[in-house]
Design a protein around this motif. Structure first.
Motif, PDB file in Angstrom:
ATOM      1  N   UNK A   1       8.302 -11.120 -27.863  1.00  0.00           N
ATOM      2  CA  UNK A   1      10.046 -11.371 -27.942  1.00  0.00           C
ATOM      3  C   UNK A   1       9.580 -12.970 -29.047  1.00  0.00           C
ATOM      4  N   UNK A   2       8.725 -12.739 -29.825  1.00  0.00           N
ATOM      5  CA  UNK A   2       7.911 -13.455 -31.156  1.00  0.00           C
ATOM      6  C   UNK A   2       7.889 -15.003 -30.287  1.00  0.00           C
ATOM      7  N   UNK A   3       7.542 -15.037 -29.065  1.00  0.00           N
ATOM      8  CA  UNK A   3       6.961 -16.109 -28.189  1.00  0.00           C
ATOM      9  C   UNK A   3       5.608 -16.620 -28.995  1.00  0.00           C
ATOM     10  N   UNK A   4       4.311 -15.495 -28.967  1.00  0.00           N
ATOM     11  CA  UNK A   4       3.711 -15.595 -29.222  1.00  0.00           C
ATOM     12  C   UNK A   4       3.453 -15.188 -30.841  1.00  0.00           C
ATOM     13  N   UNK A   5       2.997 -15.612 -31.146  1.00  0.00           N
ATOM     14  CA  UNK A   5       3.324 -15.481 -33.198  1.00  0.00           C
ATOM     15  C   UNK A   5       2.119 -15.837 -34.067  1.00  0.00           C
ATOM     16  N   UNK A   6       1.427 -15.148 -34.726  1.00  0.00           N
ATOM     17  CA  UNK A   6       0.239 -14.516 -35.545  1.00  0.00           C
ATOM     18  C   UNK A   6      -0.541 -16.370 -35.673  1.00  0.00           C
ATOM     19  N   UNK A   7      -1.585 -16.124 -35.352  1.00  0.00           N
ATOM     20  CA  UNK A   7      -2.364 -17.773 -35.328  1.00  0.00           C
ATOM     21  C   UNK A   7      -2.321 -18.372 -34.662  1.00  0.00           C
ATOM     22  N   UNK A   8      -1.990 -17.913 -33.348  1.00  0.00           N
ATOM     23  CA  UNK A   8      -1.973 -18.918 -31.942  1.00  0.00           C
ATOM     24  C   UNK A   8      -3.144 -18.358 -31.274  1.00  0.00           C
ATOM     25  N   UNK A   9      -3.473 -19.701 -30.393  1.00  0.00           N
ATOM     26  CA  UNK A   9      -4.520 -19.299 -29.759  1.00  0.00           C
ATOM     27  C   UNK A   9      -3.869 -19.105 -28.355  1.00  0.00           C
TER      28      UNK A   9
END
Ligand code: ACO
Length: 319
Positions: free
Chosen positions: A292-300
């Motif tokens: 659902x695009x809540x978690x994005x690359x680079x996030x912790x």
């Protein structure tokens, strides 16, 4: 070498069981269940949706997301407390269904913390250079473990599968994974194996739980765990983009988020729709948040879980 998540997938059975459905079979109500747990409905597997079937479906979705084929895998680890066979393991069954190469495939049992356990094992293998592409599957058929007359457990659990591909990478991925156990309170949450050699008491083979005691210990250990994990890794609570907890009870999740001063809008929640799917809950929640695009690359991300044993653990991830 770092271990990075390159793909996620999940599978949920089609059949939805609402709180109202359960109120027709045991003495409970939608209000009681929702207020005490945050659960509205859960999924129930049918006879053809075995753990191997559900795990295979989730694995195919994770492989496709990672743009990999089964031939790319060099290890399969499954977490389940609801296998259909003592052997072959669910991991071997899924390996066969995937037609993967002759690679190691094995199951781990760590109840609701099972996914953190297998993530930690994959992390160690990849760090040591002993594996490159590991398929992890958390899959459970929890309805089978609930006594149909026991309202205190029947309302909590659901069925489903989540899968993750963890691969060797130059970039940071899993920053830390910590797992713990303490068997001294194991009797508070248990499920006997049905043993044909002995007379089988009525409750054998189903979950027996002192819910109130489990609740208190889960809140205490998880609160200590997440604080210690962030301190050890020099990460401030404000640096966490998403908390992805095991989905057992909204009140447990709230208590842990409060310890971190995190608002609930930074917490991935699926338990209203899935209930407690034990070791499948974190990979299902992660997959939903990624897709659902809540978690994005680079996030912790901070993952945490607690379960019968007792067992618990956490993982810090740069996605
Ligand atoms: N519907 C209506 N009433 C119920 C139900 C139900 N489904 N289940 C229990 N009750 C009754 C009890 O009989 C009791 O009645 P009494 O006061 O007349 O004796 C009353 O509700 C209160 O029961 P408690 O067990 O004290 O209720 P509590 O507030 O502790 O909530 C719950 C119970 C939701 C199970 C909670 O203790 C909990 O979530 N514990 C954590 C357990 C858990 O999550 N286990 C999963 C595995 S481990 C993990 O994943 C963390």
């Amino acid at each position: 070498m770092n271990a990075k998540i390159l793909g996620t997938g999940s599978y949920l059975p089609e059949k939805v069981v609402t709180n109202h459905d359960l109120a027709r079979v045991v003495d409970t109500s939608d209000e009681w269940i929702y207020e005490r747990t945050g659960i509205k409905e859960r999924r129930q597997a049918n006879a053809t949706e075995t753990v191997a079937y559900m795990g295979h479906q989730a694995a195919l979705a994770a492989l496709s997301h990672a743009k990999m084929t089964p031939q790319d895998l060099d290890m399969i680890i499954v977490s389940t407390t609801t296998p259909t066979h003592n052997f072959p393991s669910t991991a071997c069954q899924i390996q066969g269904m995937l037609q993967a190469r002759q690679i190691p495939a094995f199951d781990i049992t760590a109840a609701c913390a099972g996914f953190i356990y297998i993530l930690s094992i994959a992390h160690q293998y990849i760090k040591a250079g002993a594996a490159k592409n590991v398929l992890l599957v958390g899959v459970e058929s929890m309805f089978r473990l609930c006594h149909p007359d026991d309202r205190s457990t029947l309302v909590l659990f659901g069925d489903g599968a989540g899968a993750v591909i963890v691969s060797a990478s130059e970039e940071p991925g899993i920053l830390a994974s910590d797992i713990y156990a303490d068997g001294k309170d194991g009797h508070l949450l248990k499920c006997h194996v049905v043993n044909r050699e002995h007379e089988t008491p009525q409750r054998h083979g189903t979950i027996e739980m002192q819910g109130n005691d489990v609740f208190k210990i889960a809140v205490r250990e998880l609160s200590n765990l997440v604080k210690a994990s962030l301190e050890q890794n020099n990460i401030e609570p404000a640096d966490i983009d998403w908390l992805i907890p095991h989905q057992a009870n909204l009140r447990i999740i709230r208590a842990v988020a409060k310890k971190l001063n995190m608002s609930l809008d930074k917490v991935v929640l699926t338990l209203d729709r899935h209930g407690n799917t034990s070791s499948a809950s974190i990979p299902i929640a992660l997959d939903e948040a990624v897709k659902s695009n809540r978690v994005q690359p680079g996030q912790t991300l901070l993952l945490e879980a607690f379960g019968g044993g007792f067992v618990w653990g956490s993982a810090l991830i740069k996605y």
